[in-house]
Scaffold this motif. Structure first.
Motif, short mmCIF file in Angstrom:
data_model
loop_
_atom_site.label_atom_id
_atom_site.label_comp_id
_atom_site.label_asym_id
_atom_site.label_seq_id
_atom_site.Cartn_x
_atom_site.Cartn_y
_atom_site.Cartn_z
N ILE A 1 37.82 36.67 42.23
CA ILE A 1 37.33 37.42 43.39
C ILE A 1 35.82 37.24 43.51
N GLY A 2 35.38 36.85 44.71
CA GLY A 2 33.98 36.52 44.93
C GLY A 2 33.05 37.72 45.00
N ASP A 3 31.78 37.44 44.94
CA ASP A 3 30.66 38.37 44.79
C ASP A 3 30.88 39.72 45.46
N ILE A 4 31.00 40.77 44.67
CA ILE A 4 31.17 42.13 45.18
C ILE A 4 29.81 42.64 45.64
N VAL A 5 29.69 42.98 46.92
CA VAL A 5 28.39 43.39 47.48
C VAL A 5 28.42 44.88 47.84
N GLY A 6 27.67 45.67 47.09
CA GLY A 6 27.46 47.07 47.42
C GLY A 6 28.71 47.92 47.40
N ARG A 7 28.55 49.14 47.93
CA ARG A 7 29.64 50.11 47.91
C ARG A 7 30.86 49.64 48.71
N SER A 8 30.62 48.98 49.84
CA SER A 8 31.73 48.50 50.66
C SER A 8 32.59 47.52 49.87
N GLY A 9 31.96 46.60 49.17
CA GLY A 9 32.70 45.64 48.37
C GLY A 9 33.42 46.30 47.21
N ARG A 10 32.76 47.27 46.57
CA ARG A 10 33.39 47.97 45.46
C ARG A 10 34.63 48.74 45.92
N THR A 11 34.53 49.36 47.09
CA THR A 11 35.66 50.10 47.63
C THR A 11 36.84 49.18 47.91
N ALA A 12 36.55 48.01 48.47
CA ALA A 12 37.62 47.04 48.75
C ALA A 12 38.30 46.60 47.47
N LEU A 13 37.51 46.35 46.44
CA LEU A 13 38.09 45.91 45.17
C LEU A 13 38.96 47.00 44.55
N SER A 14 38.40 48.20 44.43
CA SER A 14 39.13 49.27 43.74
C SER A 14 40.38 49.70 44.49
N ALA B 1 25.70 46.61 42.56
CA ALA B 1 24.89 47.84 42.57
C ALA B 1 23.86 47.77 43.69
N GLY B 2 24.22 48.27 44.87
CA GLY B 2 23.30 48.25 45.99
C GLY B 2 22.88 46.85 46.39
N GLY B 3 23.71 45.88 46.09
CA GLY B 3 23.41 44.49 46.43
C GLY B 3 22.64 43.73 45.37
N PHE B 4 22.20 44.44 44.32
CA PHE B 4 21.32 43.80 43.33
C PHE B 4 21.69 44.24 41.92
N GLY B 5 22.42 43.38 41.20
CA GLY B 5 22.74 43.66 39.82
C GLY B 5 23.98 44.51 39.65
N ILE B 6 24.17 44.99 38.41
CA ILE B 6 25.35 45.77 38.08
C ILE B 6 24.96 46.85 37.07
N ARG C 1 9.56 37.44 62.04
CA ARG C 1 8.14 37.82 61.93
C ARG C 1 7.48 37.47 60.60
N LYS C 2 8.28 37.03 59.65
CA LYS C 2 7.78 36.66 58.32
C LYS C 2 7.09 37.84 57.63
N ILE C 3 7.56 39.04 57.95
CA ILE C 3 6.98 40.25 57.35
C ILE C 3 8.12 41.10 56.81
N ALA C 4 7.98 41.55 55.55
CA ALA C 4 8.94 42.47 54.97
C ALA C 4 8.53 43.89 55.30
N THR C 5 9.40 44.64 55.97
CA THR C 5 9.07 46.01 56.34
C THR C 5 9.86 47.04 55.55
N SER C 6 10.95 46.61 54.92
CA SER C 6 11.75 47.52 54.11
C SER C 6 12.59 46.72 53.13
N ARG C 7 13.33 47.41 52.28
CA ARG C 7 14.21 46.76 51.33
C ARG C 7 15.46 46.26 52.03
N PHE C 8 16.08 45.23 51.45
CA PHE C 8 17.41 44.85 51.87
C PHE C 8 18.39 45.94 51.45
#
Length: 272
Positions: free
Chosen positions: A6-19, A42-47, A222-229
């Motif tokens: 099963i491919g890369d689990i992304v965030g809560r939505s992915g975790r819910t689908a898996l479980s 974990a929020g798109g970044f790590g576990i 815009r090549k500017i980061a304004t918030s987190r992913f």
């Protein structure tokens, strides 16, 4: 053996689908081995340890990682007490954890799970081809292991296809991860290793590779980061690869899996 990657689990939505889906799939398809990539869980970044345990409780036999292995700093510690959590094999010597693990499958078979990271457009780690070659030489398919699963985490399709060719006949399947977009090149290679360039993600596809669209668009425009992913939170598509192997551990059947969410559904027709 019946194997589901099963491919890369992304965030809560992915975790819910898996479980919500995996326990039923294990029963319905009589799965012997389930391997999940969890590096974006974990929020798109790590576990985290709690998420790792959640995946194991849902029926995953092994959890692989990638370039986001250490984004949650606790992973550097808990990986030592998580024997089925597998980080890239080609990290430098002394890195916590393990890059390969022998897993007892649900049917009692021995499955070697290997995780390695590619180098094109990625961190310049040790040579993944040499590292995987050592593992395959030390534990030959059909002798040291009944099945061998390779998760090759990388950006470049060419490098992932080259790894498939390199492992052909020596692994049951080589699965590309990382780019989050399922490719259409699933097949059995000439020496009977199943392969796909990228298995895709388990996440919300109304997104930019699993992230809410606004911030990625802003950075491109815009090549500017304004918030987190932030991970997109809509219904997730579970993406995977189904493989059936023979008594020698080589692939006899392969099919893509896409369930739920926004992509066209795909199921292995060779399993009831």
């Amino acid at each position: 053996m019946r194997i589901l990657f099963i491919g890369d689990i992304v965030g809560r939505s992915g975790r819910t689908a898996l479980s919500s889906r995996l326990p039923g799939l294990i029963t319905e398809w009589k799965l012997d081995l389930v391997v999940v990539n969890g590096e974006n869980a974990a929020g798109g970044f790590g576990i985290t340890e709690a998420i790792y345990n959640e995946f194991i409780d849902a029926g995953a036999d092994a959890v692989t990682l990638g370039n986001h292995s250490w984004d949650q700093r606790e992973a550097l510690v808990f990986i030592e007490r998580a024997p089925r959590l597998i980080r890239p094999l080609n990290y430098p010597a002394g890195t916590p954890g393990r890059g390969a693990a022998m897993i007892e499958a649900k049917n009692g078979a021995r499955a070697l799970v290997i995780n390695a990271m590619a180098r094109i457009f990625m961190d310049p780690l040790d040579d993944p081809f040499a590292a995987i070659d050592r593992e395959l030489a030390a534990c030959p398919l059909g002798e040291g292991a009944d099945a061998i699963v390779v998760d090759f985490h990388g950006e470049a399709t060419s490098e992932k296809q080259a790894m498939g060719c390199f492992c052909d006949g020596r692994a049951s399947l080589v699965v590309g991860t990382h780019t989050h977009v399922p490719t259409a090149d699933h097949r059995i290679l000439p020496a009977r290793t199943a392969f796909i360039s990228d298995v895709g993600m388990t996440g919300d596809f109304d997104s930019v590779i699993g992230m809410n669209k606004d911030e990625p668009l802003n950075r491109f425009l815009r090549k500017i980061a304004t918030s987190r992913f932030e991970p997109a939170s809509g219904p997730a598509t579970l993406c995977g690869l189904a493989v059936e192997t023979d008594a020698k551990g080589l692939a006899g059947k392969v099919a893509p899996v896409r369930l739920g969410g926004g992509l066209e559904e795909a199921r292995p027709g060779f399993w009831p």
